[in-house]
Design an enzyme around this catalytic site. Structure first.
Site, PDB file in Angstrom:
ATOM      1  N   LEU A  76      45.124  39.803  40.288  1.00  0.00           N
ATOM      2  CA  LEU A  76      46.174  39.717  39.092  1.00  0.00           C
ATOM      3  C   LEU A  76      47.353  40.282  39.595  1.00  0.00           C
ATOM      4  CD1 LEU A  76      44.024  40.621  36.094  1.00  0.00           C
ATOM      5  CD2 LEU A  76      44.373  38.453  37.245  1.00  0.00           C
ATOM      6  N   CYS A  77      47.692  40.600  40.809  1.00  0.00           N
ATOM      7  CA  CYS A  77      49.235  41.199  41.254  1.00  0.00           C
ATOM      8  C   CYS A  77      49.837  40.027  41.513  1.00  0.00           C
ATOM      9  CB  CYS A  77      48.989  41.981  42.503  1.00  0.00           C
ATOM     10  SG  CYS A  77      48.905  43.832  42.097  1.00  0.00           S
ATOM     11  N   HIS A  78      51.168  39.883  41.162  1.00  0.00           N
ATOM     12  CA  HIS A  78      51.830  39.037  41.379  1.00  0.00           C
ATOM     13  C   HIS A  78      52.393  38.731  43.042  1.00  0.00           C
ATOM     14  CE1 HIS A  78      52.638  39.145  37.016  1.00  0.00           C
ATOM     15  NE2 HIS A  78      52.532  37.933  37.338  1.00  0.00           N
ATOM     16  N   MET A 114      52.093  48.822  43.053  1.00  0.00           N
ATOM     17  CA  MET A 114      51.083  48.498  43.675  1.00  0.00           C
ATOM     18  C   MET A 114      51.485  48.313  45.267  1.00  0.00           C
ATOM     19  SD  MET A 114      48.579  49.083  41.513  1.00  0.00           S
ATOM     20  CE  MET A 114      47.727  48.630  42.682  1.00  0.00           C
ATOM     21  N   GLU A 115      52.479  47.752  45.433  1.00  0.00           N
ATOM     22  CA  GLU A 115      52.968  47.509  46.909  1.00  0.00           C
ATOM     23  C   GLU A 115      53.151  48.942  47.572  1.00  0.00           C
ATOM     24  OE1 GLU A 115      53.041  43.840  44.975  1.00  0.00           O
ATOM     25  OE2 GLU A 115      53.733  45.688  44.530  1.00  0.00           O
ATOM     26  N   ASP A 129      41.118  55.679  60.620  1.00  0.00           N
ATOM     27  CA  ASP A 129      40.487  54.743  61.854  1.00  0.00           C
ATOM     28  C   ASP A 129      40.590  55.200  63.178  1.00  0.00           C
ATOM     29  OD1 ASP A 129      38.994  52.300  62.506  1.00  0.00           O
ATOM     30  OD2 ASP A 129      40.846  51.524  63.158  1.00  0.00           O
TER      31      ASP A 129
END
EC number: 4.6.1.17
Length: 165
Positions: A76-78, A114-115, A129
């Site tokens: 749902l993120c644009h 969110m980004e 990692d």
């Protein structure tokens, strides 16, 4: 701040928010995180002697690349036309470990929190990692938005930006 979840409709179904009628504004968000590790692991990374290569440079690029792919990762993120993504990685011998700060910016109709969070998260994951062969006890933590600006809700910043003490 609204007490309503924006991605849930009246039936409880998840939906993408329609941002078509929103004004375009300059928007920016900064997120942070940290990777705690053994002092000798930090020294190995800072000396450039990790078996997988340049940990800091690779993690920085991974974070930038991840921010650009946020809509592929988070439902749902644009998809956004980011104008800037920057990732800073700083050693902290008191942690001991590496502190990450990620900035995302655009001129658009929806925020970039969110980004910024994705950039910070993937940067930390990449550090883990690349160094896990020498330190399986590393700890990723305190990933959060520490400031945002632009949009209807205006500017916001945490009052205490310190993390993982």
């Amino acid at each position: 701040m609204s007490g309503k979840l924006t991605h849930i409709d009246q039936t409880g179904a998840a939906n993408m928010v329609d941002v078509g009628s929103k004004d375009e504004t300059e928007r920016q968000a900064v997120a942070e995180g940290a990777v705690r590790m053994k002092p000798e692991t930090l020294a190995l990374i800072l000396e450039g002697n990790a078996a997988k290569g340049d940990v800091i440079g690779t993690a920085r690029l991974a974070g930038i690349m991840a921010a650009k792919r946020t809509s592929d990762l988070i439902p749902l993120c644009h998809p956004l036309m980011l104008t800037k993504v920057a990732v800073e990685i700083e050693p902290d011998e008191n942690l001991p470990g590496l502190r990450v700060r990620a900035l995302a910016r655009l001129k658009g109709r929806t925020g970039v929190e969110m980004e910024a969070l994705t950039a910070a998260s993937v940067t930390c994951l990449t550090i883990y990692d690349m160094a896990k062969a020498v330190d399986r006890h590393m700890e990723i933590g305190s990933i959060r938005v520490i400031e945002k600006s632009g949009g209807k809700s205006g500017d916001w910043a945490v009052s205490d930006p310190a993390l993982m003490r």
